[in-house]
Design an enzyme around this catalytic site. Structure first.
Site, PDB file in Angstrom:
ATOM      1  N   HIS A  18       8.673  -0.780  11.232  1.00  0.00           N
ATOM      2  CA  HIS A  18       8.235   0.586  11.210  1.00  0.00           C
ATOM      3  C   HIS A  18       9.634   1.698  10.652  1.00  0.00           C
ATOM      4  O   HIS A  18       9.691   2.236   9.786  1.00  0.00           O
ATOM      5  CB  HIS A  18       7.565   1.515  11.945  1.00  0.00           C
ATOM      6  N   HIS A  41      -3.502  -3.975   6.320  1.00  0.00           N
ATOM      7  CA  HIS A  41      -4.225  -4.391   7.311  1.00  0.00           C
ATOM      8  C   HIS A  41      -3.905  -3.539   8.653  1.00  0.00           C
ATOM      9  O   HIS A  41      -3.267  -3.898   9.414  1.00  0.00           O
ATOM     10  CB  HIS A  41      -3.361  -5.586   7.536  1.00  0.00           C
ATOM     11  N   GLU A 115      -9.054  -2.226   7.328  1.00  0.00           N
ATOM     12  CA  GLU A 115      -9.150  -3.096   8.196  1.00  0.00           C
ATOM     13  C   GLU A 115     -11.012  -3.173   8.351  1.00  0.00           C
ATOM     14  O   GLU A 115     -11.392  -2.635   8.337  1.00  0.00           O
ATOM     15  CB  GLU A 115      -8.673  -1.816   9.856  1.00  0.00           C
ATOM     16  N   ASP A 139     -12.602  -6.719   3.130  1.00  0.00           N
ATOM     17  CA  ASP A 139     -11.755  -7.904   2.979  1.00  0.00           C
ATOM     18  C   ASP A 139     -10.326  -6.534   2.752  1.00  0.00           C
ATOM     19  O   ASP A 139      -9.795  -7.058   1.981  1.00  0.00           O
ATOM     20  CB  ASP A 139     -11.902  -8.517   2.377  1.00  0.00           C
ATOM     21  N   ASP A 160       0.345  -6.462   6.620  1.00  0.00           N
ATOM     22  CA  ASP A 160       0.018  -6.585   8.004  1.00  0.00           C
ATOM     23  C   ASP A 160      -0.486  -7.588   8.849  1.00  0.00           C
ATOM     24  O   ASP A 160      -1.118  -6.934   9.857  1.00  0.00           O
ATOM     25  CB  ASP A 160       0.740  -5.158   8.578  1.00  0.00           C
TER      26      ASP A 160
END
Length: 275
Positions: A18, A41, A115, A139, A160
């Protein structure tokens, strides 16, 4: 390796990821043109460090807790982002990448978060209420390619995944190559855990073969010697990092390494070009 976000929120990997994301976006925002930010993600978006899943690992004590008490001003932007999720003070909520990205938005910027996990997407929608983010439940790899090229001239894709599937690295490699063919000038950030050097070196060789002209790898090894069979650190692959980000990177990496070094270890946090 299963690295679901909720079990590891606020750990050392989150602090590095971050902090570098904030620096990267700030560097890109030195130009006024609009940015599209895509988080493939996204996880839950916001995490309670007093929740059972976070308490079970206790990893935040060695990550965000250390960063919040550190005095180096180079970590101020990171600390501000964490405190913003807690009403401006230190607290028990930890912002995931989509929450951090939402804080960085200018009026002209666009945020798309995704997500697929059924429980996490519900939490993500709650966490992103009141922000202009578009929330998807698709997806991740399909969405990654479907959103390219971005509608704005510039953009950043953040990848991620939890690395719970054995073919995760292969999917990332293939999708990264396809994305570069569609969007060669775009900035892509891929997070990864570090468990053993041999596996990671093989993956770096596969990525080199893609032939991306500007591919940076940042590796944070926590311990002075590898600890067999456990999590040893994390890193980022960054495609097309901007010049302003690269100029600020060395002192920021040293500040993060110093703040997060485990007791009795110096650790390393380095950047190198794979191209």
């Amino acid at each position: 390796m299963n690295y679901r976000h909720s079990f590891h929120a606020g750990n050392s990997a989150d602090v590095v990821k971050h902090s570098l994301l904030i620096a990267l976006i700030r560097a890109l925002q030195q130009k006024p043109g609009a940015l599209t930010l895509i988080d493939t993600h996204a996880g839950c978006g916001l995490y309670d460090l007093q929740d059972d899943t976070a308490q079970r690992t206790g990893e935040a004590e060695h990550g965000v807790v250390r960063a919040l008490t550190d005095k180096n001003p180079l970590l101020d932007d990171y600390r501000t982002a964490v405190r913003a999720a807690n009403g401006g003070t230190d607290g028990h909520l930890y912002p995931g990448s989509p929450h951090v990205l939402a804080q960085l938005l200018r009026p002209q910027d666009v945020l798309i978060v995704n997500e697929k996990h059924p429980e996490d997407i519900a939490a993500l929608r709650r966490a992103m209420r009141g922000t202009p983010a578009a929330v998807h439940g698709r997806d991740a790899y399909e969405l990654w390619l479907a959103m390219l090229p971005t509608k704005t001239p510039r953009g950043v894709v953040v990848v991620d995944p939890p690395y719970e599937k054995t073919d995760e690295r292969e999917r990332i490699t293939a999708t990264l190559a396809a994305a570069h063919r569609k969007w060669s000038h775009g900035v892509t950030v891929v997070w990864y855990p570090l468990k053993d050097r041999e596996t990671h070196q093989r993956w770096k060789q596969q990525l080199r073969r893609i032939g991306l002209p500007k591919l940076l790898t940042i590796e944070h090894w926590l311990y002075d010697a590898d600890q067999p069979g456990i999590y040893n650190g994390a890193g980022l692959f960054i495609v097309n990092p901007p010049y302003a980000f690269m100029q600020e990177l060395p002192p920021l990496l040293e500040a993060l390494r110093t703040a997060l070094a485990p007791d009795g270890h110096r650790g390393t946090l380095t950047a190198e070009w794979l191209s």
